[in-house]
Write an enzyme that holds these catalytic residues in place. Structure first.
Site, mmCIF file in Angstrom:
data_model
loop_
_atom_site.group_PDB
_atom_site.id
_atom_site.type_symbol
_atom_site.label_atom_id
_atom_site.label_comp_id
_atom_site.label_asym_id
_atom_site.label_seq_id
_atom_site.Cartn_x
_atom_site.Cartn_y
_atom_site.Cartn_z
ATOM 1 N N ASP A 275 0.873 -1.166 0.000
ATOM 2 C CA ASP A 275 0.000 0.000 0.000
ATOM 3 C C ASP A 275 0.919 1.228 0.000
ATOM 4 O OD1 ASP A 275 -2.105 1.746 0.049
ATOM 5 O OD2 ASP A 275 -3.122 0.831 1.754
HETATM 6 C C1 BGC Z 1 -5.092 3.311 0.199
HETATM 7 C C2 BGC Z 1 -5.269 2.300 -0.916
HETATM 8 C C3 BGC Z 1 -5.187 2.991 -2.244
HETATM 9 C C4 BGC Z 1 -3.857 3.722 -2.338
HETATM 10 C C5 BGC Z 1 -3.648 4.445 -3.663
HETATM 11 C C6 BGC Z 1 -3.848 4.167 0.009
HETATM 12 O O1 BGC Z 1 -3.824 5.205 0.916
HETATM 13 O O2 BGC Z 1 -5.019 2.651 1.443
HETATM 14 O O3 BGC Z 1 -6.496 1.636 -0.776
HETATM 15 O O4 BGC Z 1 -5.351 2.084 -3.291
HETATM 16 O O5 BGC Z 1 -3.786 4.685 -1.298
HETATM 17 O O6 BGC Z 1 -4.478 5.535 -3.770
#
Ligand code: BGC
Length: 763
Positions: A275
């Site tokens: 993530d």
């Molecule tokens: C979130 C993810 C997301 C990623 C990209 C993160 O902060 O937890 O779910 O896909 O950002 O935007």
């Protein structure tokens, strides 16, 4: 502020030294992946292991341009001299999130806002979810993206988790089946998905550091199970590890999780990405098999140093690179797909509306208040009646063209909405909106307190209207959890419900409460006032149109709850431990409730709920009959057949839910667990459908920690077929003559501190 990104060919930077000595430079797609990797410099290797952010997030000054589609969540690095193209990742679970009006584009680029995952799960219809996935995937492809960062299938462990709207259910079978359907649908377009957040990302407070302490049994049966189902049934191209720690280690640094379980046990053969900025130790992440670090920035130098100083084995790097390259080869961008920027938005509007109508759950309908009879003039109370909440905030947001409001939709359908009341609310919304900044413009009204009305303002509506509809709204999103106050209705909201109900009932007129919410709220302390309650969820841009179709009876509601609505927040099994300890700045979240999440807890411990798991009303009635098991004794598989008949006066769909009550010999078990479900087609009055459900050995098994095995214990298994988890209509049973070890798995992921799971015997 936008920047003009200048593309600098990497050929100039890295290409020459390799190119000088060799007449043939391997090309991705033409030559073997291992030859392409062998031709890379160490810098190129490390750069490819890192993603790129949408903006210039500490990318090396000489890097490739970092915006391909404005609003993208990230990219992979391009190495043109080796034929390696960039690929694009875009969020998220309710539709693709990109900018609609980026600088320099002479057309708009809207995306369809589909119902949020919770609403999709409420359909209990995997074909429908697959169809939504197909439509989303078409937008991914035609807007030039390669991967949708979805589905998100974490568990609704506690109603306050700020991201529950992005997730499907408290039950792993529903989460797994819905997630698998979504992956199939999206990937049928030749684009990828990213199954997230692996695993136990059920808390947003301190989400990048919090340590979830979970027993191995609860992990296997609840938190991992949905991921296991999706991976085995639909092979997502990528998996995204989560932000949190699990039993002491960051998930992205945990070899046992990412390699032993995900790849070795479940046979996942795609790429794992972190993530965004997740984890702390890039070397540990690489060793664990977390192939790509997103969006990659600070770790670049750290990893390069580790590689040069032989702190990390180059073979590990090459293994991860091979998986990244195998992923890149599959993408539309690598294949040079000429995207149109013209997805079929008109068709998707209908897909979104169908899903919204099927995801709404009718919670109460006293004396057949619904569907409408002889209604023309409507009083619409509550700010949310004039501002529909299509979806949540954060990466789960969608830049849609419109989200029809409830007042607009009624008028479009020929109803008259009380104008003086509309005027009061519109003025209120205008005043609140004027205080908005660029950052909070879209959501300022959602998060603002409800407008209080005085008694006179309420009573004066009664004479000129036939019915009152009162909408309660809630919004939330990543980065923080909801509060108990947000779970509860405010004094103003409760007073509004009370006073509107009193005023309309005095005139013999009805009151309907509509819940335009993303997660569970309190209902037990006000639900007696209105005549009907429709849980609309956050159902995308067409939600209000879907809602009017249900209220007017054009469509018969068929949604059911994929989670329980507790009587009070204190009844939630994790109420005392959520979000974690210490309460003011949690470090650990100890999942003391073990396997007793949601209905597994309420049913086993006999705690009454306001609305139980699997509950939802219809405008017709269904009769269940003729349950037949393929055998009285289980060997490898059991088939359960039954008939559902529409015995009411309106056409409708019904979901039959199969619960299993398993013997408790050595292993304590929840009193019942969902093991299958199926939704009928639209049944006309008098029409029947035979339903077939299958049980395999895993459906009988529970996880025995000391031998790290799934065990089906000998004895009698009761098959309970219900219209909800409490409304059981058919019973049957079969026996398992001998206890069987259904599957032995690795003894991994033990908790880093002692944890004693809740047991029924201790109660
Ligand atoms: C979130 C993810 C997301 C990623 C990209 C993160 O902060 O937890 O779910 O896909 O950002 O935007």
């Amino acid at each position: 502020m936008k920047k003009n990104y200048v593309f600098i060919s990497l050929l100039a930077i890295f290409g020459f030294s390799n190119a000088q000595n060799t007449s043939h430079i391997p090309q991705l797609g033409k030559d073997k992946i291992e030859d392409v990797i062998a031709a890379m410099t160490q810098e190129e290797k490390v750069y490819l292991l890192m993603g790129l952010g949408e903006n210039n997030w500490q990318n090396p000054p000489t890097g490739p341009k970092t915006v391909i589609i404005a609003g993208e969540a990230g990219l992979t690095w391009a190495i043109p001299r080796l034929g390696i193209t960039s690929t694009v990742f875009t969020d998220g679970p309710a539709g693709i999130r990109i900018e609609s009006h980026p600088e320099g584009l002479n057309f708009t680029r809207y995306c369809t806002a589909f119902p949020t995952a919770t609403a999709l799960a409420s359909t209990w219809n995997t074909d429908l979810v697959e169809n939504v996935g197909k439509a989303m995937g078409n937008e991914v492809l035609e807007y030039g993206s390669d991967v949708l960062l979805a589905p998100a299938i974490n568990t609704h462990r506690n109603p306050l988790c700020g991201r529950n709207f992005e997730y499907y259910s408290e039950d792993p079978l529903i989460a797994g089946k819905m997630g698998a359907a979504m992956v199939r649908g999206v990937q049928s377009n030749g684009v990828g998905t990213s199954l997230k957040h692996f695993v136990a990302n059920n808390i947003e407070t301190n989400r990048t550091t919090i340590n979830a302490v979970i027993s191995q049994r609860a992990l296997r049966e609840i938190y991992l199970r949905g991921f296991e189902l999706v991976v085995k049934e639909s092979q997502p191209w990528t998996v995204m590890s989560s932000y949190n720690r699990l039993n002491g280690f960051y998930t992205s640094e945990n070899y046992d999780l990412i390699t032993t379980i995900l790849r070795d046990e479940w046979k996942f053969d795609g790429m794992v990405m972190s993530d965004w900025w997740g984890g702390a130790d890039a070397v540990a992440q690489m060793n664990a098999g977390n192939d790509m670090l997103m969006p990659g920035c600070a770790q670049r130098e750290e990893l390069l140093k580790a590689l040069k100083n032989k702190i990390i084995d180059e073979k590990v790097i090459d293994r991860n690179l091979a998986r990244i390259l195998a992923f890149i080869i599959k993408t539309p961008r690598f294949k040079n797909y000429a995207y149109s920027n013209k997805p079929n938005l008109t068709a998707h509007q209908q897909v979104s509306k169908n899903a919204a109508t099927e995801g709404m759950v009718l919670l109460k309908n006293d004396k057949n208040t619904l569907p409408f009879k002889n209604i023309k003039n409507i009083a619409l109370f509550g700010k949310t009646s004039y501002r529909y909440i299509a979806g949540g905030t954060g990466s789960g947001e969608v830049n849609y063209q419109y989200a029809t409001t409830i007042n607009e939709s009624f008028e479009k359908n020929g109803f008259k909405v009380a104008k003086p009341l509309e005027g009061i609310y519109k003025q209120f919304i205008d005043t609140v909106s004027k205080k908005a900044t660029n950052e909070n413009r879209k959501f300022i009204v959602d998060f603002h307190a409800e407008l209080p009305l005085n008694t006179e303002q309420i009573i004066s509506q009664v004479k000129n209207t036939d019915i009152a509809i009162l909408t309660i709204g809630r919004n939330a999103g990543e980065g923080s959890d909801r509060t108990v106050a947000d779970f509860s209705l405010t004094g103003t909201e409760k007073q509004l419900i009370r006073e509107v109900s009193t005023a309309y009932h005095a005139a013999n007129k009805k009151v309907i409460v509509v819940l335009n919410i993303g997660g569970v709220i309190s209902t037990s302390d006000w639900r007696d006032y209105p005549d009907a309650i429709l849980l609309a969820w956050q159902t995308g841009q067409e939600g209000a149109n879907a809602l009017v179709d249900i209220l007017t009876g054009k469509v018969n509601p068929s949604g059911k709850l994929p989670m329980s609505f507790p009587m009070s927040y204190n009844d939630v099994p994790s109420a005392k431990t959520f979000p974690g300890e210490p309460a003011d700045n949690p470090v650990n979240a100890v999942y003391t409730e073990g396997i007793y999440v949601g209905y597994r807890y309420y049913d086993t411990f006999k705690i009454p709920t306001a609305y139980e798991f699997g509950y939802g009303l219809s405008y017709t009635q269904f009769q269940y009959s003729n349950i037949q098991l393929s055998s009285n004794e289980f060997s490898n598989e059991m088939t359960v057949k039954l008939t559902v008949k529409n015995i009411g006066e309106k056409a409708g769909k019904e979901t039959a839910e199969l619960y299993l009550h398993a013997p408790n010999i050595q292993l304590e078990k929840p009193i019942q667990e969902l093991k299958g479900f199926a939704k009928t087609k639209l049944l006309k009055p008098g029409e029947s459908q035979e339903i077939t459900l299958k049980l395999d050995a895993r459906a009988l098994a529970s996880f025995q920690t000391n031998i790290s095995s799934w065990i089906a214990e000998k004895g009698t298994y009761e098959v309970l077929i219900g219209s909800s988890s409490k409304d059981i209509r058919l019973h049957s049973s079969f026996t398992l003559p001998q206890t069987i070890v259904v599957e032995k798995v690795h003894l991994v992921l033990y908790p880093n501190r002692p944890i004693t799971d809740l047991t029924i015997s201790k109660k």
